[in-house]
Design an enzyme around this catalytic site. Structure first.
Site, PDB file in Angstrom:
ATOM      1  N   ASP A 189       6.113  -4.668 -25.045  1.00 20.83           N
ATOM      2  CA  ASP A 189       5.118  -4.374 -26.078  1.00 20.83           C
ATOM      3  C   ASP A 189       4.964  -5.532 -27.049  1.00 20.83           C
ATOM      4  O   ASP A 189       3.855  -5.850 -27.488  1.00 20.83           O
ATOM      5  CB  ASP A 189       5.489  -3.108 -26.844  1.00 20.83           C
ATOM      6  CG  ASP A 189       5.088  -1.850 -26.093  1.00 20.83           C
ATOM      7  OD1 ASP A 189       4.038  -1.864 -25.437  1.00 20.83           O
ATOM      8  OD2 ASP A 189       5.824  -0.861 -26.161  1.00 20.83           O
ATOM      9  N   HIS A 228       8.656   7.018 -22.682  1.00 18.82           N
ATOM     10  CA  HIS A 228       7.878   6.684 -21.495  1.00 18.82           C
ATOM     11  C   HIS A 228       8.437   7.293 -20.212  1.00 18.82           C
ATOM     12  O   HIS A 228       7.798   7.210 -19.161  1.00 18.82           O
ATOM     13  CB  HIS A 228       7.765   5.163 -21.344  1.00 18.82           C
ATOM     14  CG  HIS A 228       6.950   4.528 -22.418  1.00 18.82           C
ATOM     15  ND1 HIS A 228       5.645   4.878 -22.665  1.00 18.82           N
ATOM     16  CD2 HIS A 228       7.262   3.573 -23.329  1.00 18.82           C
ATOM     17  CE1 HIS A 228       5.171   4.154 -23.680  1.00 18.82           C
ATOM     18  NE2 HIS A 228       6.139   3.367 -24.097  1.00 18.82           N
TER      19      HIS A 228
END
Length: 257
Positions: free
Chosen positions: A178, A48
């Site tokens: 997540d 990311h």
């Protein structure tokens, strides 16, 4: 030939908290500075963050030069990245999206030399950084190179016992953002919510049962303290951009006094 490399495995085996910084900005110069902050290591986020492998090579070298271990969160659970990062001198690879025992086995095969895995030979930079001859490096590489499987989905949580029992796996690493999104079916992120913490307890128990290191992404003092209380010892403490924002905010507060 004696090795001067950082022994991450021995350090983590002590059970003492290992709090590391997390980098998203692709800069060897900045990596060298971050490696000198009061953290135990530096993780490069290739998933990311904006860090590609060419960036990571120089950043890993800068971190090693500061006598800190370089960790990498890979782009995905693929067969190429672990060996490539270890060849560059990283001490640990954290692989996202490991949802099954079969996927964990593929990860180990990519990260370890035979007979444990099938990593391809050629880690010349790693050998030089460790101060080892090729024969010494081959003998020590599987011990020196640690690999963590991320637990960040409902499927991974369901299979965590089987994943944790994978031979050659060194640790589990929870992505709580997540995981909380998955558990709430997309309702939101809650890194210290009741359901998230209960799931993390399950992960910590599976890691302990199988002699693995329990790791997680923290990001703030409050979250870190919660995770330490659950038995996690390998924790991402702070992100580079957050550290800059926090430092700027503190300076502005001080100037207004």
């Amino acid at each position: 030939m004696a090795s001067a490399q950082f022994d991450l495995r021995t350090r983590l085996a002590s059970g003492e908290p290992f709090l590391f910084s997390w980098m998203t900005v692709p800069s060897p110069l900045l990596a060298g500075q971050v490696a000198r902050l009061p953290f135990d290591g530096v993780c490069l986020d290739m998933q990311h963050g904006m860090i590609g492998f060419p960036d990571a090579v120089g950043m890993i070298a800068a971190i090693n030069a500061a006598a800190r271990p370089a960790l990498v969160r890979s782009l995905w659970n693929d067969a190429a990245t672990p060996g490539q990062c270890f060849d560059a001198g990283a001490k640990c690879v954290i692989a996202p999206m490991v949802n099954t025992r079969a996927q964990a086995e593929l990860l180990v095969r990519a990260a370890k030399y035979p007979p444990m895995g099938s990593r391809s030979w050629g880690g010349y930079t790693a050998q030089q950084a460790a101060g080892l001859t090729p024969a010494e490096y081959l003998r020590e590489a599987n011990r020196m190179s640690m690999v963590f499987a991320m637990v960040e989905t409902a499927e991974a949580l369901e299979n965590v016992e089987a994943i944790a029992a994978t031979p050659g796996l060194d640790g589990l690493f929870v992505g709580p953002s997540d995981l909380s999104i998955a558990l709430s079916k997309g309702a939101g992120i809650d890194k210290t919510g009741k359901e998230t913490l209960a799931a993390m307890q399950k992960v910590a128990a599976a890691a302990k049962k199988n002699g693995l290191v329990a790791g997680a992404f923290g990001g703030s003092a409050e979250v870190i303290k919660s995770y330490l209380g659950l038995g996690f010892t390998f924790i991402a403490a702070a992100v580079d951009v957050d550290l800059m924002q926090w430092g700027a905010a503190e300076l502005n507060r001080a100037l207004r006094v």
